[in-house]
Design a protein around this motif. Structure first.
Motif, short mmCIF file in Angstrom:
data_model
loop_
_atom_site.label_atom_id
_atom_site.label_comp_id
_atom_site.label_asym_id
_atom_site.label_seq_id
_atom_site.Cartn_x
_atom_site.Cartn_y
_atom_site.Cartn_z
N GLU A 93 3.77 23.19 -35.06
CA GLU A 93 2.95 22.17 -35.72
C GLU A 93 3.32 20.77 -35.24
O GLU A 93 2.44 19.91 -35.07
CB GLU A 93 3.11 22.30 -37.24
CG GLU A 93 2.52 23.60 -37.76
CD GLU A 93 2.57 23.73 -39.27
OE1 GLU A 93 1.79 24.55 -39.80
OE2 GLU A 93 3.37 23.02 -39.91
N VAL A 100 -0.61 25.58 -38.40
CA VAL A 100 -0.83 26.98 -38.02
C VAL A 100 -1.06 27.84 -39.27
O VAL A 100 -1.15 29.05 -39.19
CB VAL A 100 0.35 27.55 -37.20
CG1 VAL A 100 0.48 26.84 -35.87
CG2 VAL A 100 1.66 27.51 -37.99
N VAL A 170 -2.28 29.40 -34.02
CA VAL A 170 -1.01 29.52 -33.30
C VAL A 170 -1.24 29.39 -31.80
O VAL A 170 -0.51 28.66 -31.10
CB VAL A 170 -0.33 30.86 -33.63
CG1 VAL A 170 0.86 31.12 -32.70
CG2 VAL A 170 0.15 30.87 -35.08
N ARG A 173 -2.06 25.74 -30.88
CA ARG A 173 -0.88 24.86 -30.92
C ARG A 173 0.07 25.17 -29.78
O ARG A 173 0.68 24.26 -29.19
CB ARG A 173 -0.15 24.99 -32.25
CG ARG A 173 -0.99 24.78 -33.50
CD ARG A 173 -1.83 23.53 -33.45
NE ARG A 173 -2.73 23.50 -34.58
CZ ARG A 173 -3.96 23.00 -34.57
NH1 ARG A 173 -4.42 22.43 -33.46
NH2 ARG A 173 -4.71 23.02 -35.64
#
Length: 394
Positions: A93, A100, A170, A173
């Motif tokens: 993050e 996430v 996820v 990111r």
């Protein structure tokens, strides 16, 4: 033991990762963090198109530990990765620029019949023996924990340490964090052939010191020598395991916890509620069956009645990467410098940070963690004893 990393004059090994799913990107991130020069190859034009974007994102470390009570190595991997996930999520993050949806709500396990009480009792005992937080719940307790639960389930468990994320977030990111760190992702690159010599040459002509195979259920490249002869990796054929699931709209009265029963799960996200999943070993098609999806929905509605009328957003099927013994392949193959991070079956998201840690230790430090030894990538190779059984720094 892993081969000594071949390094450029700068001292940093140049490593290619094949596969931009959660395992591949997590490995790339950890390799970069430890000083490697990393490039990711992805056959598709989007992240995690093989299986990660079709995953539910459950981080069921305690649930998987309990389920795998007789497979202690797999349970230990689940526990280690569960321990890594809070920091891994926070790092994603921070470096990836957004959430996430790492949830700390815990997971509920629900018995729907008296016969299933024995099943959840076994899960509870397995958790207690291993020091994992678990709380037994009555029907009234279940409804206090999550008001979405309807009907009269006779008993349940709260697994307070289990978590979940949104796997698509996820991936986003991870990709953003890798971009900021200078790791390139080469989309639309089907790696069908790798030439093995003093280094490892990819189809685009680029050369690497080491290579990590993280292709999910996708085909592995063919490795050839300088004269075009096949060079064997010693890896087995992966086993496809099809799973069907559906996404329902978030409605009033939807669950806030991940809920497991003996045959389905419900995983609520901010944008939808996921219900899954079937396990169809040996099937690699991604078609859905209307009757199967209807059964998943009906089963979910017996636990959370509000889902009975929730609009269906989409249904899909993914192909999980299985292995002959349903345990991952992690480690150096029969080709020096070529490492496997394969076969994570239904737990790729959960196992990602631990697998990345293990792979980075092998490639960068030439060390094999005791946690990794049971998952030796060459354990099915009858031509040689497992590489992890040789003298290696622990």
């Amino acid at each position: 033991m892993p081969s000594t990393p071949r390094r450029k004059s700068t001292g940093a090994p140049r490593i290619a990762v094949i596969g931009a799913g959660v395992i591949g990107l997590a490995c790339a991130q950890e390799l970069k963090r430890r000083g490697a020069d990393v490039v990711v190859y992805e056959r598709g034009m989007e992240l995690g198109a093989g299986v990660t974007v079709r995953a539910a994102g459950m981080l069921g470390a305690a649930f998987e530990w309990a389920l795998e009570a007789e497979q202690l190595a797999l349970a230990a991997l689940a526990r280690r990765s569960g321990e890594l996930w809070p920091d891994f999520a926070a790092q994603l993050e921070r470096q990836g620029g957004g959430p996430v949806e790492f949830s700390r709500e815990g997971a509920l396990v629900v018995a729907r019949t008296a016969a299933e009480i024995a099943w959840i009792d076994g899960l509870a005992v397995a958790c207690q023996v291993r020091g994992l937080p678990v709380r037994r719940l009555s029907a009234a307790d279940l409804k206090r924990e999550d008001r979405a639960i309807t009907g009269q389930p006779p008993a349940g468990l709260l697994l307070e340490g289990d978590r979940q994320v949104d796997p698509q977030l996820v991936l986003q990111r991870l990709a953003a964090a890798l971009g900021r760190a200078g790791v390139g992702i080469r989309y639309g690159r089907v790696v069908e052939r790798v030439v093995v010599g003093k280094d490892l040459q990819m189809p685009d002509g680029d050369r690497f010191d080491q290579l990590v195979l993280a292709t999910g259920a996708g085909a592995l490249p063919r490795f050839v020598g300088a004269r075009g002869e096949t060079v064997e990796t010693g890896l087995p054929e992966l086993v496809p395991v099809k799973g069907q699931m559906l996404a329902l709209a978030t409605v009033d009265g939807a669950p806030r916890h991940v809920i497991h029963t003996r045959d389905i799960y419900i995983a609520p996200k901010s944008r939808w509620v996921l219900v899954g999943a079937t396990s169809e070993r040996g099937k690699s098609d991604t078609t859905t069956d209307a009757a199967t999806i209807a059964r998943l929905r009906a089963s979910a509605a017996t636990i959370a009645g509000a889902l009975e009328k929730a609009p269906e957003i989409v249904a899909w099927a993914g192909v999980r990467p299985g292995t002959p013994d349903d345990q991952p392949l992690i480690g150096e193959t029969a080709i020096p410098g070529v490492f496997a991070a394969l076969g994570h079956y239904r737990n790729g998201v959960l196992f990602a940070p631990a697998t990345a840690e293990i792979v980075a230790e092998m490639t960068i430090d030439a060390k094999v963690s005791p946690l990794a030894r049971p998952f030796d990538a060459r354990r099915f190779d009858k031509r040689a004893s497992p590489s992890h059984s040789r003298s290696a720094k622990a």
